[in-house]
Scaffold this active site. Structure first.
Site, PDB file in Angstrom:
ATOM      1  N   SER A  85     -22.954   3.735  19.491  1.00 34.98           N
ATOM      2  CA  SER A  85     -23.930   4.368  20.389  1.00 34.98           C
ATOM      3  C   SER A  85     -24.777   5.454  19.744  1.00 34.98           C
ATOM      4  CB  SER A  85     -23.220   4.948  21.599  1.00 34.98           C
ATOM      5  OG  SER A  85     -22.890   3.914  22.470  1.00 34.98           O
ATOM      6  N   LYS A  88     -28.350   4.789  19.692  1.00 32.30           N
ATOM      7  CA  LYS A  88     -29.214   4.933  20.879  1.00 32.30           C
ATOM      8  C   LYS A  88     -30.258   6.026  20.700  1.00 32.30           C
ATOM      9  CE  LYS A  88     -25.647   3.155  23.994  1.00 32.30           C
ATOM     10  NZ  LYS A  88     -24.416   3.442  24.710  1.00 32.30           N
ATOM     11  N   TYR A 210     -29.427  -5.268  20.822  1.00 32.46           N
ATOM     12  CA  TYR A 210     -28.553  -4.120  21.128  1.00 32.46           C
ATOM     13  C   TYR A 210     -27.231  -4.202  20.349  1.00 32.46           C
ATOM     14  CZ  TYR A 210     -25.380  -1.055  23.625  1.00 32.46           C
ATOM     15  OH  TYR A 210     -24.436  -0.102  23.919  1.00 32.46           O
ATOM     16  N   TYR A 262     -22.281  11.631  26.727  1.00 33.57           N
ATOM     17  CA  TYR A 262     -21.877  10.939  27.962  1.00 33.57           C
ATOM     18  C   TYR A 262     -21.496  11.925  29.049  1.00 33.57           C
ATOM     19  CZ  TYR A 262     -21.309   7.415  24.371  1.00 33.57           C
ATOM     20  OH  TYR A 262     -21.495   6.603  23.313  1.00 33.57           O
ATOM     21  N   VAL A 280     -18.637   4.921  19.743  1.00 37.37           N
ATOM     22  CA  VAL A 280     -17.220   4.572  19.847  1.00 37.37           C
ATOM     23  C   VAL A 280     -16.608   4.130  18.514  1.00 37.37           C
ATOM     24  CG1 VAL A 280     -17.152   4.037  22.320  1.00 37.37           C
ATOM     25  CG2 VAL A 280     -17.705   2.230  20.681  1.00 37.37           C
TER      26      VAL A 280
HETATM   27  N1  GLN Z   1     -21.154  -1.329  21.351  1.00 38.69           N
HETATM   28  C1  GLN Z   1     -20.651  -0.425  22.328  1.00 38.69           C
HETATM   29  C2  GLN Z   1     -21.011  -0.896  23.723  1.00 38.69           C
HETATM   30  O1  GLN Z   1     -22.083  -1.301  23.933  1.00 38.69           O
HETATM   31  C3  GLN Z   1     -21.202   0.941  22.087  1.00 38.69           C
HETATM   32  C4  GLN Z   1     -20.678   1.934  23.051  1.00 38.69           C
HETATM   33  C5  GLN Z   1     -20.524   3.319  22.496  1.00 38.69           C
HETATM   34  O2  GLN Z   1     -20.539   3.602  21.305  1.00 38.69           O
HETATM   35  N2  GLN Z   1     -20.274   4.212  23.396  1.00 38.69           N
HETATM   36  O3  GLN Z   1     -20.237  -0.872  24.627  1.00 38.69           O
END
Ligand code: GLN
Length: 342
Positions: A85, A88, A210, A262, A280
């Site tokens: 993430s 993003k 994505y 988050y 994550v």
């Molecule tokens: N690939 C993970 C997902 O889309 C990324 C989520 C994350 O890093 N929080 O669920």
């Protein structure tokens, strides 16, 4: 404003030479926090796909990249992990540069959601994702990039990430494949977005972009340099190449500050006070405007999906170096000056 290739932008820092003692002092700080939390085994490695569950949990590295181009790293500096993430923030910056602020805000909001990152939900008042740092918002961003850039969208994402890191990055194809095969929640979010008219493309094509962006491999140094590129108003401080435009960077860092961690974002803003984005995979990228980027990697996560040791390290560093944006000493904003290089 679009970031032109290889064009320097006004106001970014000059490459300076850190004195040996200043370098030793920063390295000392990094070693201290590294050693302080090395024994912490709290949290658990992401296991929603087998590839991530296999990651050795004890890996631990951290790096600081200054906007003068210097990088200092300690611990597992060569470990590669998927960016997840943290991507993003960078795809948001790319979309802002590609279609502009107005059009970006047409597809995604800027409000913290208070929900888990993978919530299958939209902001009821706008019928758009709350913000680009949760999955729904990031998938909306990937969809808009695919619409704007066509089939080369992912290549352009990879190219921009590579420029931000200052080296050629690659994709972990096994992680990508696992994400693709098991990503039913994200697919549900994709269908929700398509039904809401956020994009009008096959959901699987958008999710391919994505999942691929999440599967890009990085090191702590890469995260620190990417953070320093944002801190340096979009210009990679080591290579001097422009990656993102100034307006895109301002929006991106602002949204990282309010939404990057988050549903732990408010707590983070109070305790650490430095804009950041986690993933994550166990990485965190933090940005101290005009001064530096921080990269941390430690795969065990808390309940919100943030690296446990990553959070502790950032908090400790912010305390020790006075980096909190609203610290009464305001030392963070003159960090480089204090080192004699700003
Ligand atoms: N690939 C993970 C997902 O889309 C990324 C989520 C994350 O890093 N929080 O669920």
């Amino acid at each position: 404003m679009e970031a032109a290739d290889s064009v320097e932008q006004p106001g970014h820092s000059k490459v300076g030479t850190l004195s040996i003692s200043a370098r030793a002092e920063i390295e000392g700080n990094l070693r201290r926090v590294h050693d302080q939390f090395l024994g912490n085994r709290e949290g658990k490695v992401a296991d929603y796909i087998p590839e991530l569950a296999k990651v050795p949990p004890d890996q631990f590295g951290l790096a600081i990249a200054l906007t003068t181009g210097e990088v200092i790293a300690v611990g597992d500096v060569d470990s590669r992990f998927t960016i997840q993430s943290t991507s993003k923030a960078l795809t948001l910056a790319l979309l802002l540069d590609t279609v502009g602020h107005q059009e970006t805000l047409r597809v995604v909001g800027t409000q913290p959601s208070g929900d888990p990152f993978n919530a299958i939900t939209l902001d009821p008042s706008t019928n758009r994702p709350f913000n680009p740092m949760v999955n729904a918002g990031a998938i909306a961003v990937s969809g808009r990039l695919l619409e704007a850039l066509g089939p080369s969208a992912f290549d352009q994402i990879l190219e921009h990430f590579s420029r931000a890191a200052g080296r050629e990055l690659t994709v972990d194809e096994n992680v990508f494949e696992s994400e693709r095969v098991t990503g039913h929640r994200n697919r549900a979010i994709g269908h929700l977005l398509r039904a809401a008219g956020v994009f009008d493309l096959p959901v699987d094509d958008v999710l391919d972009v994505y999942f691929r962006q999440c599967s890009i491999l990085v090191t702590v140094t890469d995260l620190a340099v990417m953070g320093a590129t944002l801190a340096n108003i979009g210009v990679n401080p080591a290579t001097r190449r422009a990656v993102f435009g100034v307006d895109a960077v301002r929006d991106t860092i602002s949204i990282m500050f309010t939404c990057g961690m988050y549903d732990g974002a408010g707590d983070w803003a109070c305790k650490v006070g430095v804009p950041a984005k986690s993933g994550v995979g166990g990485g965190i990228m933090a940005v101290l405007n005009r001064q530096l980027g921080i990269g941390v990697f430690s795969p065990r996560l808390d309940i919100a999906g943030n690296s446990v040791r990553g959070k502790l390290v950032c908090r400790s560093l912010a305390d020790e170096l006075g980096l909190h944006t609203f610290d009464w000493t305001n030392m963070g904003s003159s960090f480089l000056k204090a080192l004699g290089v700003g």
